[in-house]
Design an enzyme around this catalytic site. Sequence first.
Site, PDB file in Angstrom:
ATOM      1  N   HIS A  93      -3.692   6.049   3.465  1.00 63.66           N
ATOM      2  CA  HIS A  93      -4.396   4.844   3.005  1.00 63.66           C
ATOM      3  C   HIS A  93      -3.757   3.581   3.573  1.00 63.66           C
ATOM      4  CE1 HIS A  93      -5.785   1.818   0.042  1.00 63.66           C
ATOM      5  NE2 HIS A  93      -6.815   2.615  -0.145  1.00 63.66           N
TER       6      HIS A  93
ATOM      7  N   ASP B 140       0.844  -1.185   0.000  1.00 65.65           N
ATOM      8  CA  ASP B 140       0.000   0.000   0.000  1.00 65.65           C
ATOM      9  C   ASP B 140       0.886   1.244   0.000  1.00 65.65           C
ATOM     10  OD1 ASP B 140      -2.246   1.837   0.738  1.00 65.65           O
ATOM     11  OD2 ASP B 140      -3.303  -0.040   1.077  1.00 65.65           O
TER      12      ASP B 140
ATOM     13  N   SER C  97     -11.049  -1.123  -0.807  1.00 67.54           N
ATOM     14  CA  SER C  97      -9.787  -0.993  -0.073  1.00 67.54           C
ATOM     15  C   SER C  97      -9.977  -1.262   1.410  1.00 67.54           C
ATOM     16  CB  SER C  97      -9.245   0.432  -0.202  1.00 67.54           C
ATOM     17  OG  SER C  97      -8.427   0.569  -1.310  1.00 67.54           O
TER      18      SER C  97
END
Length: 759
Positions: free
Chosen positions: A224, A148, A545
């Site tokens: 994220h 990520d 996600s």
Amino acid sequence: MNSQWFILLVSFLFSLCLSPAFALKKSYVVYLGGHSHGHELTAEDLDRATNSHYELLGSYVGSERAKEAIFYSYTRHINGFAAILEEEEAEAISKHPEVVSVFLNRARKLHTTRSWEFLGLERDGNIGIASAWKKARYGEDTIIANLDTGVWPESQSFNDEGMGPVPSRWKGSCQNNTKAGVPCNKKLIGAKYFDKGYTAAVGKRPSESPSASESPSARDDNGHGTHTLSTAGGGFVPGANVFGFGIGTAKGGSPKARVAAYKVCWNGGLCYDADVVAAIDEAIHDGVDVISISLGGSPLDYFVDSISIGSFHAATKGIVVVCSAGNEGPYLQTAVNLSPWIFTVAASTIDRSFTTIVALGNKKHIKGESFSNKTLLKESFYPLIDAASAHLPNVSSADSKLCLHNSLDPEKVKGKILVCIIGVTGRVYKGEVAALAGAVGMILANNVYSQNETFADPHVLPAAHISYIDGEQVLSYIKSTKSPMAYMTRSRTELGIKPAPVIASFSSRGPNVITPVILKPDITAPGVNIIAATGTSFAMKSGTSMSCPHISGIAGLLKTLHPDWSPAAIKSAIMTSASYRDNNGEPISINNGSAKATPFDYGAGHVRPNTAMDPGLVYDLNTTDYLNFLCAIGYNKAQIANFSDKPYECPESFDLVDFNYPSITVPNLNSSVTLTRRLKNVGGLNVTYNAVVKSPPEITVSVEPKTLKFETSLEEKEFKVTLKANKAGAATDYVFGSLLWTDDGKKHSVRSPIVVKSA
Ligand SMILES: *[C@@H]1O[C@H](CO)[C@@H](O)[C@H](O)[C@H]1NC(C)=O
Ligand SMILES: *[C@@H]1O[C@H](CO)[C@@H](O)[C@H](O)[C@H]1NC(C)=O
Ligand SMILES: *[C@@H]1O[C@H](CO)[C@@H](O)[C@H](O)[C@H]1NC(C)=O
Ligand SMILES: *[C@@H]1O[C@H](CO)[C@@H](O)[C@H](O)[C@H]1NC(C)=O
Ligand SMILES: *[C@@H]1O[C@H](CO)[C@@H](O)[C@H](O)[C@H]1NC(C)=O
Ligand SMILES: *[C@@H]1O[C@H](CO)[C@@H](O)[C@H](O)[C@H]1NC(C)=O
Ligand SMILES: *[C@@H]1O[C@H](CO)[C@@H](O)[C@H](O)[C@H]1NC(C)=O
Ligand SMILES: *[C@@H]1O[C@H](CO)[C@@H](O)[C@H](O)[C@H]1NC(C)=O
Ligand SMILES: CC(=O)N[C@H]1CO[C@H](CO)[C@@H](O)[C@@H]1O
């Protein structure tokens, strides 16, 4: 070095404008299959592998060029390299007998729809995994990797208080070489970054990007990666109370797992293939148990797809790879990460909302959602206006009703609650436009396409996101009176919302566009308004996600509880124990409200972690099964020989419908077909299971034998399923049913969706 990149970039831009009269160089991944190093890797093995890559490329472009061109040599488990080549060179190399595939090093993207920085809040009440936690010792010592945007190590989710020593099998480490580096502790045990693929494709290092410069480290400048990693394996963070929304404990799916971050996404979420392959090769080597990947590109053939290639090698080494299905819904055939060795996750809602009540002057009350901490100044009604009638003289009402930038007349809007319609621009942005024009609040109404799906967004002004039908009510109220008025309450956390789960409209759908006989997505999990750490604070995000790491965390629990189970067994346990029903006891619906969801939306259903811990039976798969699968979809022997460590002879005949997947899909039924499945006993001894069939409309499903008795542990039993069309012209479109195996005491329910369409 810099000027060289610059020339490369200029030549690239030139060739885009002019016809490509001169050689165009691009970065490629050259995939050579797997390594057969034998036992423990030595430095000599790695050198030998690297030298073989230089030799192979050198035989095409000369050894000098080869030295310059190669920027990754994949030497541990995945065999191959990444290099900057001319198109003709790439083409020539792809014909080499040892080469499985050559593909462009392209960017994939993160599967988040929105992201906001916010302060902490509870994450309770989504899925009842308390007892699974206890049983599986909170995922103790399972190692979860995340590909990520990196990690924010100072987040409380990665505090290592009370953690024992790092498992001795761990070979990974943290790159803590610069000021922005990431130090390890006993919770966060790995952090590495991979940026050579980005650099080769973009022509600049991520840190040199003029728009957003990121330090060359595994540190998460985006949020994220920290969010997804803490969702999968974050520890307990008690006592978060913000804006009065709630008091609670934030935690991941496997709160006592060890976690490792592999940063492959840079500058707003560009994740290049060459970096993805390098990171997975490294993660396999480091000794992770689960790899969580919340990103993807467009669907590609399995061996020109970096995530598919990497996860194939990981799966054959016993690692569970979990990926997001994508956010391209509600349209069909949008799911990505389709390989059968990948666990593909859709997204659905949880039973929590951040509710605000809109009171209209006609005494009607309407429920909306908002995550705004702003409230109206005084507890009284405010004038209400439809943005369609608040446009500037030179702007159309079609633009102003969407509250587009520079469309609203402040004279008309000032001091009022403004009704905007969603679409074209972002929801939070519309709030900013409304506030700028002087509105005191915003009612954000859905359009006919978005129907009942509302989001709790962190608006800059008091706001309420309401459904299409409610929006129509508000607009007709405005038309019905000379002086429309409204009030909005402060937003509050509400739990026990029904129905839940509901499939998120953004969640990508099947059928599988690469191999329709494999149902995708595999499962659905919470992915709407999920709160997790993004740095030292918390944020709410939505997307597949966010649902992906929920499954990664649950897979981590299963790995702790059953360390000897294969990735396929863990996946089967989670799939066959999933639920088709919501908390009203009704079939799960899709978010536009009018239709029931199908396996193309949720695969086997909504995850139930407690039942997944003890599935009774599993549909297992090993490397040989995957190779047979590849034979059946037409990979040639030479390619297949290279995927595995040893030579492999494809079986004389292997039918794809017999692939031992936990779901059954026949996309091309010709009146009748019989397929085989194999169940393995992972429950008690001397247990008898009976088949319960729910035939799809116009199809008759029969099972032989109807009863399976398992006497020993890990015993395997085969059975056959016959699907027969009741008449010509049956099932011209997809129809759905299920096959359920239950034991005597109904302690276990092993359910598979059946998906059929006539040829
Ligand atoms: C990481 O590096 C910083 C300085 O760059 C140092 O202060 C710190 O002790 C290092 N942490 C670990 C765990 O090595
Ligand atoms: C509201 O949230 C913002 C962050 O979005 C924060 O800066 C502000 O302090 C909060 N206000 C209140 C009253 O809590
Ligand atoms: C409309 O007029 C305003 C000034 O009154 C101006 O700022 C805006 O750009 C104009 N919009 C368009 C679309 O011409
Ligand atoms: C809702 O979605 C279903 C399935 O995609 C579709 O058939 C239906 O027309 C949609 N309804 C509305 C009101 O958009
Ligand atoms: C939206 O929700 C309302 C109330 O729950 C329900 O009656 C309606 O059917 C839903 N919308 C659609 C398009 O079905
Ligand atoms: C894989 O599974 C099949 C079917 O159960 C079995 O026949 C085969 O021996 C297994 N292969 C390996 C390498 O374990
Ligand atoms: C149905 O027939 C077509 C054409 O002969 C064939 O390609 C397909 O595999 C058959 N379907 C099944 C399930 O065997
Ligand atoms: C299972 O059945 C076999 C034979 O029917 C018997 O020998 C064995 O003891 C049984 N095991 C258990 C745990 O009941
Ligand atoms: C890396 C590797 O194992 N390459 C093999 C791929 O297959 C060809 C032909 O079957 C072999 O010659 C290579 O050694």
